[in-house]
Design a protein around this motif. Structure first.
Motif, mmCIF file in Angstrom:
data_model
loop_
_atom_site.group_PDB
_atom_site.id
_atom_site.type_symbol
_atom_site.label_atom_id
_atom_site.label_comp_id
_atom_site.label_asym_id
_atom_site.label_seq_id
_atom_site.Cartn_x
_atom_site.Cartn_y
_atom_site.Cartn_z
ATOM 1 N N ALA A 70 -3.385 3.853 2.798
ATOM 2 C CA ALA A 70 -3.280 2.441 2.397
ATOM 3 C C ALA A 70 -3.754 2.253 0.960
ATOM 4 O O ALA A 70 -3.160 1.487 0.184
ATOM 5 C CB ALA A 70 -4.090 1.571 3.351
ATOM 6 N N TRP A 71 -4.791 2.953 0.603
ATOM 7 C CA TRP A 71 -5.294 2.832 -0.773
ATOM 8 C C TRP A 71 -4.289 3.429 -1.755
ATOM 9 O O TRP A 71 -4.079 2.901 -2.843
ATOM 10 C CB TRP A 71 -6.640 3.553 -0.895
ATOM 11 C CG TRP A 71 -7.154 3.577 -2.290
ATOM 12 C CD1 TRP A 71 -7.741 2.564 -2.973
ATOM 13 C CD2 TRP A 71 -7.101 4.685 -3.191
ATOM 14 N NE1 TRP A 71 -8.070 2.972 -4.235
ATOM 15 C CE2 TRP A 71 -7.689 4.281 -4.387
ATOM 16 C CE3 TRP A 71 -6.621 5.982 -3.079
ATOM 17 C CZ2 TRP A 71 -7.802 5.121 -5.484
ATOM 18 C CZ3 TRP A 71 -6.733 6.825 -4.174
ATOM 19 C CH2 TRP A 71 -7.318 6.387 -5.349
ATOM 20 N N ALA A 72 -3.668 4.548 -1.374
ATOM 21 C CA ALA A 72 -2.742 5.226 -2.290
ATOM 22 C C ALA A 72 -1.465 4.431 -2.523
ATOM 23 O O ALA A 72 -0.915 4.457 -3.625
ATOM 24 C CB ALA A 72 -2.409 6.611 -1.741
ATOM 25 N N VAL A 73 -0.981 3.725 -1.502
ATOM 26 C CA VAL A 73 0.289 3.016 -1.659
ATOM 27 C C VAL A 73 0.112 1.571 -2.106
ATOM 28 O O VAL A 73 1.088 0.914 -2.439
ATOM 29 C CB VAL A 73 1.135 3.062 -0.361
ATOM 30 C CG1 VAL A 73 1.466 4.483 0.010
ATOM 31 C CG2 VAL A 73 0.456 2.338 0.766
ATOM 32 N N SER A 74 -1.108 1.066 -2.129
ATOM 33 C CA SER A 74 -1.303 -0.321 -2.548
ATOM 34 C C SER A 74 -1.061 -0.430 -4.055
ATOM 35 O O SER A 74 -1.444 0.435 -4.826
ATOM 36 C CB SER A 74 -2.706 -0.806 -2.208
ATOM 37 O OG SER A 74 -3.653 -0.063 -2.937
ATOM 38 N N PRO A 75 -0.369 -1.510 -4.455
ATOM 39 C CA PRO A 75 -0.090 -1.671 -5.889
ATOM 40 C C PRO A 75 -1.374 -2.026 -6.639
ATOM 41 O O PRO A 75 -2.278 -2.657 -6.108
ATOM 42 C CB PRO A 75 0.919 -2.823 -5.935
ATOM 43 C CG PRO A 75 0.647 -3.600 -4.694
ATOM 44 C CD PRO A 75 0.180 -2.594 -3.660
ATOM 45 N N ALA A 76 -1.398 -1.595 -7.878
ATOM 46 C CA ALA A 76 -2.541 -1.935 -8.726
ATOM 47 C C ALA A 76 -2.461 -3.404 -9.091
ATOM 48 O O ALA A 76 -1.372 -3.986 -9.191
ATOM 49 C CB ALA A 76 -2.536 -1.078 -9.983
ATOM 50 N N SER A 77 -3.598 -4.030 -9.281
ATOM 51 C CA SER A 77 -3.578 -5.443 -9.656
ATOM 52 C C SER A 77 -3.034 -5.564 -11.073
ATOM 53 O O SER A 77 -3.399 -4.800 -11.961
ATOM 54 C CB SER A 77 -4.983 -6.031 -9.578
ATOM 55 O OG SER A 77 -5.837 -5.341 -10.450
ATOM 56 N N PRO A 78 -2.127 -6.514 -11.280
ATOM 57 C CA PRO A 78 -1.531 -6.657 -12.619
ATOM 58 C C PRO A 78 -2.567 -7.182 -13.604
ATOM 59 O O PRO A 78 -3.461 -7.947 -13.239
ATOM 60 C CB PRO A 78 -0.413 -7.680 -12.398
ATOM 61 C CG PRO A 78 -0.844 -8.454 -11.203
ATOM 62 C CD PRO A 78 -1.619 -7.504 -10.339
ATOM 63 N N PRO A 79 -2.470 -6.768 -14.859
ATOM 64 C CA PRO A 79 -3.414 -7.286 -15.855
ATOM 65 C C PRO A 79 -3.139 -8.771 -16.103
ATOM 66 O O PRO A 79 -2.003 -9.229 -15.974
ATOM 67 C CB PRO A 79 -3.122 -6.449 -17.100
ATOM 68 C CG PRO A 79 -1.735 -5.961 -16.918
ATOM 69 C CD PRO A 79 -1.522 -5.824 -15.441
#
Length: 116
Positions: A47-56
């Motif tokens: 779940a951590w690996a596939v979660s998108p990074a928060s946009p700047p």
């Protein structure tokens, strides 16, 4: 009771025999418990690996969200500026030399040879 099968370079105490099984009164761990732990670990990692990074944040929002840095406070200097002497200091080099000689003579008269 210790069984030896020849010469070894180490001596194990009786309690550290690696071939001793658990006592009969100790319950065995069910196999589903370590499997559950491994499955939870893998699920959280996936779940951590596939979660998108928060946009700047957009530049406008970042500029308005960040408070303006406060104006630097004036630095009060405790040291006098170069060229100024403290009150009571001799104003010429000859006077300074004379005072130093008086202090050395005074210390020498106290019996310590002029050394503090």
């Amino acid at each position: 009771m210790s069984h030896r099968r020849g010469r070894v370079w180490y001596n194990l105490p009786a309690m550290s025999d690696p071939h001793v099984s658990a006592p009969d009164d100790e319950p065995k761990t069910p196999m589903w418990l370590p499997a559950l732990g491994a499955a939870l670990f893998l699920a959280v990692g996936l779940a951590w690996a596939v979660s998108p990074a928060s946009p700047p944040p957009p530049p406008e929002a970042a500029a308005s969200a960040a408070p303006a840095p406060p104006a630097p406070a004036p630095i009060a200097s405790a040291a006098p500026s170069p060229g100024t002497l403290p009150a009571g200091a001799p104003q010429n080099p000859e006077e300074l030399q004379r005072r130093l000689k008086e202090m050395r003579d005074k210390l020498g008269a106290q019996g310590n040879g002029g050394r503090p």
